[in-house]
Design a protein around this motif. Structure first.
Motif, mmCIF file in Angstrom:
data_model
loop_
_atom_site.group_PDB
_atom_site.id
_atom_site.type_symbol
_atom_site.label_atom_id
_atom_site.label_comp_id
_atom_site.label_asym_id
_atom_site.label_seq_id
_atom_site.Cartn_x
_atom_site.Cartn_y
_atom_site.Cartn_z
ATOM 1 N N PRO A 65 4.200 4.654 8.567
ATOM 2 C CA PRO A 65 4.498 4.683 7.133
ATOM 3 C C PRO A 65 3.604 3.732 6.344
ATOM 4 N N TYR B 59 3.666 1.110 3.260
ATOM 5 C CA TYR B 59 4.650 0.308 2.550
ATOM 6 C C TYR B 59 3.922 -0.795 1.797
ATOM 7 N N ASN B 60 4.100 -0.811 0.472
ATOM 8 C CA ASN B 60 3.425 -1.794 -0.381
ATOM 9 C C ASN B 60 1.915 -1.840 -0.130
ATOM 10 N N GLN C 295 -0.431 0.186 5.802
ATOM 11 C CA GLN C 295 0.045 1.174 6.761
ATOM 12 C C GLN C 295 0.439 0.493 8.058
ATOM 13 N N TYR C 296 1.650 0.759 8.498
ATOM 14 C CA TYR C 296 2.192 0.140 9.707
ATOM 15 C C TYR C 296 2.234 1.146 10.855
ATOM 16 N N ILE D 218 11.283 -1.189 4.605
ATOM 17 C CA ILE D 218 10.228 -0.214 4.886
ATOM 18 C C ILE D 218 10.754 1.215 5.045
ATOM 19 N N ASP D 219 12.002 1.372 5.490
ATOM 20 C CA ASP D 219 12.559 2.722 5.660
ATOM 21 C C ASP D 219 13.292 3.222 4.425
ATOM 22 N N GLY D 220 13.226 2.446 3.333
ATOM 23 C CA GLY D 220 13.880 2.854 2.110
ATOM 24 C C GLY D 220 15.318 2.392 1.995
ATOM 25 N N GLY E 283 9.927 -5.664 5.723
ATOM 26 C CA GLY E 283 10.101 -5.506 4.293
ATOM 27 C C GLY E 283 9.292 -6.577 3.580
ATOM 28 N N ARG E 284 9.472 -6.656 2.272
ATOM 29 C CA ARG E 284 8.881 -7.740 1.490
ATOM 30 C C ARG E 284 9.978 -8.783 1.254
ATOM 31 N N ASP F 99 4.514 -10.015 2.624
ATOM 32 C CA ASP F 99 4.667 -8.772 3.383
ATOM 33 C C ASP F 99 4.209 -9.039 4.805
ATOM 34 N N ASN G 158 2.679 -6.315 13.125
ATOM 35 C CA ASN G 158 3.874 -6.378 12.278
ATOM 36 C C ASN G 158 4.413 -7.806 12.213
#
Length: 232
Positions: free
Chosen positions: A84, A86-87, A90-91, A158-160, A182-183, A213, A224
């Motif tokens: 995904p 995120y901000n 890409q992770y 990150i998963d919403g 996440g942030r 982040d 990560n």
């Protein structure tokens, strides 16, 4: 002669019927979903040979989060890797299998779910969450296990999903493990004193509040993860 012809014809039909019933053999299939049950398309599925190095099969999940691969005889493990963004980063994230046991050429079903925290099952190692590494400004030496860190999510994870405030310490003296990616806004307290923080190995100004982040990768170091430097 006609009897023999009819005998072989019946035998052929019988064999073809057996093959039809055994159509599931040699197939690995399953689905991939979010923690809330939402299907995740485009996830890379890797069917890795447990004996021969760098010998694997690969596909991606379809619009319904499903996949299917024919496999030959052998010894295999199934993995799912989500990538995904995120901000702006890409992770590369391993997803959790409902069954981590290996399988043979007869096939199997392996489903996966996006799990933000927890230990990865063998043959993987480590955690699904991110890692924060703690370091000191030169000349400032504190008992890191007694530093209390507070992580406050800044927006969705990150998963919403919506995260909560986390209070952690580096119990091993230098790492905080398995934080949902996440942030975050992080602060640190050492007894009654607030510490100042900045990203490790930078010239940034130390601050009592640091927003960060996770880095998808710090080359030759970790994935990560994020590294914090503290000062008094």
């Amino acid at each position: 002669m006609k009897r023999y012809i009819w005998f072989f014809l019946l035998l052929s039909l019988s064999c073809s019927g057996d093959k039809k019933e055994d159509s599931s053999a040699g197939m690995i299939e399953g689905y991939v979903q979010n923690a809330d049950g939402t299907a995740i398309p485009g996830v890379q599925i890797i069917i890795d040979n447990s004996i021969f190095f760098n010998s694997n099969l690969s596909t991606k999940t379809d619009a319904d989060g499903r996949y299917k691969i024919h496999i030959p005889t052998g010894s295999w493990y199934a993995f799912a890797i989500h990538a995904p963004v995120y901000n702006g980063r890409q992770y590369r994230i391993y997803l959790h299998p409902d069954n981590a046991i290996g399988f043979g050429g007869e096939g199997a079903t392996r489903n996966f779910v996006w799990q933000l925290t927890g230990a990865k099952p063998e043959p993987l190692s480590g955690y699904y969450g991110g890692v924060v590494t703690i370091d000191n400004f030169p000349g400032v030496y504190l008992d890191v296990t007694k530093i209390a860190f507070r992580f406050e999510p800044q927006g969705m994870l990150i998963d919403g999903s919506e995260g909560g405030v986390l209070f952690r310490s580096a119990t091993d003296g230098y790492q905080i493990l398995d934080l949902p990616i996440g942030r975050y806004k992080v602060t640190a307290q050492y007894g009654p004193d607030k510490l100042k923080l900045r990203p490790w190995n930078t010239e940034e100004t130390f601050k009592e509040e640091l927003i960060f982040d996770f880095e998808p990768q710090i080359a030759g170091n970790c994935d990560n993860c994020f590294k914090i430097e503290y000062n008094q």
